[in-house]
Design a protein around this motif. Sequence first.
Motif, PDB file in Angstrom:
ATOM      1  N   CYS A 226       0.863  -1.207   0.031  1.00 26.91           N
ATOM      2  CA  CYS A 226      -0.011   0.006   0.175  1.00 26.91           C
ATOM      3  C   CYS A 226       0.835   1.270   0.051  1.00 26.91           C
ATOM      4  O   CYS A 226       0.419   2.377  -0.360  1.00 26.91           O
ATOM      5  CB  CYS A 226      -1.032  -0.007   1.292  1.00 26.91           C
ATOM      6  N   VAL A 227       2.149   1.187   0.174  1.00 29.51           N
ATOM      7  CA  VAL A 227       2.914   2.144   0.240  1.00 29.51           C
ATOM      8  C   VAL A 227       3.575   2.506  -1.173  1.00 29.51           C
ATOM      9  O   VAL A 227       4.602   3.333  -1.340  1.00 29.51           O
ATOM     10  CB  VAL A 227       4.025   2.274   1.355  1.00 29.51           C
ATOM     11  N   ASP A 228       3.558   1.355  -1.935  1.00 27.28           N
ATOM     12  CA  ASP A 228       4.076   1.431  -3.367  1.00 27.28           C
ATOM     13  C   ASP A 228       2.842   2.296  -4.254  1.00 27.28           C
ATOM     14  O   ASP A 228       1.812   2.086  -4.114  1.00 27.28           O
ATOM     15  CB  ASP A 228       4.041   0.049  -4.046  1.00 27.28           C
ATOM     16  N   GLY A 229       3.665   3.026  -5.291  1.00 27.17           N
ATOM     17  CA  GLY A 229       3.071   3.655  -6.215  1.00 27.17           C
ATOM     18  C   GLY A 229       2.306   5.048  -5.741  1.00 27.17           C
ATOM     19  O   GLY A 229       1.511   5.835  -6.440  1.00 27.17           O
ATOM     20  N   ILE A 230       2.630   5.608  -4.641  1.00 32.48           N
ATOM     21  CA  ILE A 230       2.307   6.698  -4.099  1.00 32.48           C
ATOM     22  C   ILE A 230       3.470   7.878  -3.682  1.00 32.48           C
ATOM     23  O   ILE A 230       3.176   8.818  -2.939  1.00 32.48           O
ATOM     24  CB  ILE A 230       1.378   6.485  -2.681  1.00 32.48           C
TER      25      ILE A 230
END
Length: 631
Positions: A226-230
Amino acid sequence: MHVSTTSVEIRVLLNDNTLPLTEKSNFEATVEAWMLVNHWLLRKEPDIPLLFLSTKPRYQICYTPRPIKPFHTDLVECVTQHKTSHTSTTPAFFLFVFIFVFHFMELQPPTLTHHNYHLLLSAVALLLGFNLLYILRSNVKRRRKSKEIDRKLTNVAGNGRLQPTETDVIIVGAGVAGAALACTLAKDGRRVHVIERDLSEPDRIVGELLQPGGYLKLIELGLEDCVDGIEAQQVFGYAIYMDGRNTKLSYPLEKFESDVSGRSFHNGRFIQRMREKAASLPNVKLEQGTVTSLLEKDGTVQGVYYKTKDGQTMTAHAPLTIVCDGCFSNLRRALCKPKVEVPSCFVGLVLENVDLPYANHGHVILADPSPILFYPISNTEVRCLVDVPGQKVPSIASGEMASYLKTVVAPQIPHELYDAFVGAVDKGNIRTMPNRSMPADPQPTPGALLMGDAFNMRHPLTGGGMTVALSDIVLLRDLLRPLQNLNDPSTLCNYLECFYTLRKPVSSTINTLAGALYKVFCASPDPARKEMRNACFDYLSLGGMCSEGPISLLSGLNPRPLVLFLHFFAVALYGVGRLLIPFPSPQRVWLGARLISGASGIIFPIIKSEGVRQMFFPVTVPAYYKAPQAG
């Protein structure tokens, strides 16, 4: 130990004279016994009498000291008469301690020594008396809470199991805690209904820094993607600035994989990623709506009333309702006793296209009157949070805030960030947020549970909120896994009580650290507070265990209450030691005493609000043993 259910009869026999004290409460009997024994000792010769202490029928202690003079025939007898199965021997214990100490002090002439010993014994008696009062007060509170829980569970037992529903768990709120919890419970096969007031991307200035301990919990929950791509940024530690000096504190990550570190990001992007992941699971229903109240019957929460996006009033039923509706929760009053404090407010800015002096580190400036934070939240943006003490901040609309930031704050920040800071102020995108603090004080209710900021808040200076929430989710998941059926409210309530106890050591450590560190880092005109602040900075600058211990607490990698307590007072003693070198003048000794007193005044009230027993000795709490047995 139910003290109030036991009465005590005490007789003091002085030679042939009997002085009875009958049918007194424990406390009254203890006090009068002390008075009589002390009066008797004062008027006797300083010889050691024959003393016999009995607490029938549970204990019998026959105590005969060695003969140094002919014995008197005096007898002190304490008989504890039991009226119920819940008995207490506290008064008899106090008298035994008195007799034991009196004998081994070997009271002999001269009279002056006898009186000195009597003063010492009186001091011991006073301390024991205070201890008894504290125990009595704690027992009364504990019994009241226990009776309330028993009353609720009795009502539940009369109704038996709840009827099966289409939903196992209702989650109110889909922030960090709610969305992560929905994913976690759904992966365990629970049917989850999430009701969130607004499903659009949040725009907040806090909840943007996840400590390494929190990231480890994210991995444990299987949500690390969930911390990927942000554009989340890795954070490896902190840099602290004060009075033109600075020191770097790195997280102790040597034992972990290279991917393990802190993470900083836009809060809204992180939440949306978790919501998307929850919505993709087949047994999660994510709905936009506003929960108005809990659906309660016979003391058991059986669901919620809510309004849909279209304004229709609906009812949702489930055996377990978890309230995670954030710091502005309107449901927490039904499930806890909120004591919300607002020590300060954050003023938020975004600095663009600027490099921090220490890459991938949070920066804390110990400014006057309170700290300033900088940390990266994307590839090109740095978040700045200016702490303003109190609940009132300068007006943004009138320009007072911009003037305050330029004239008071800007001169105190590192010169590398000065231009970017002033540019962000001129741009005008200034946001404010109250910093709330609220210790956890739950009222265990069958069928309902509080989590996240709705349940427990601490000052956001240390960025520990998400770490506490994710740690709570891991704990709750492990507690609920052995329970195949959630439709037994009384059993479920026992396990939820266990949750409130098991979470305490971790959450209390992070909460106490946040509150204590904020008070130490704030400027103060008090010389003792100034010394404490300087000592803290210099202590952290020493390196070695003096920096690794505190930063391991801050990172959530070692959230142990005793480690926090020891390091906090090590800072205070370090400050006192500096004052006493090279020469301990009376003024410096007095300032050192005030420093210790001030340090105690900071940390002890916070520990008291968290609960000393739950924080340091959770295994002594009965609810600790109510966890379900796996398999």
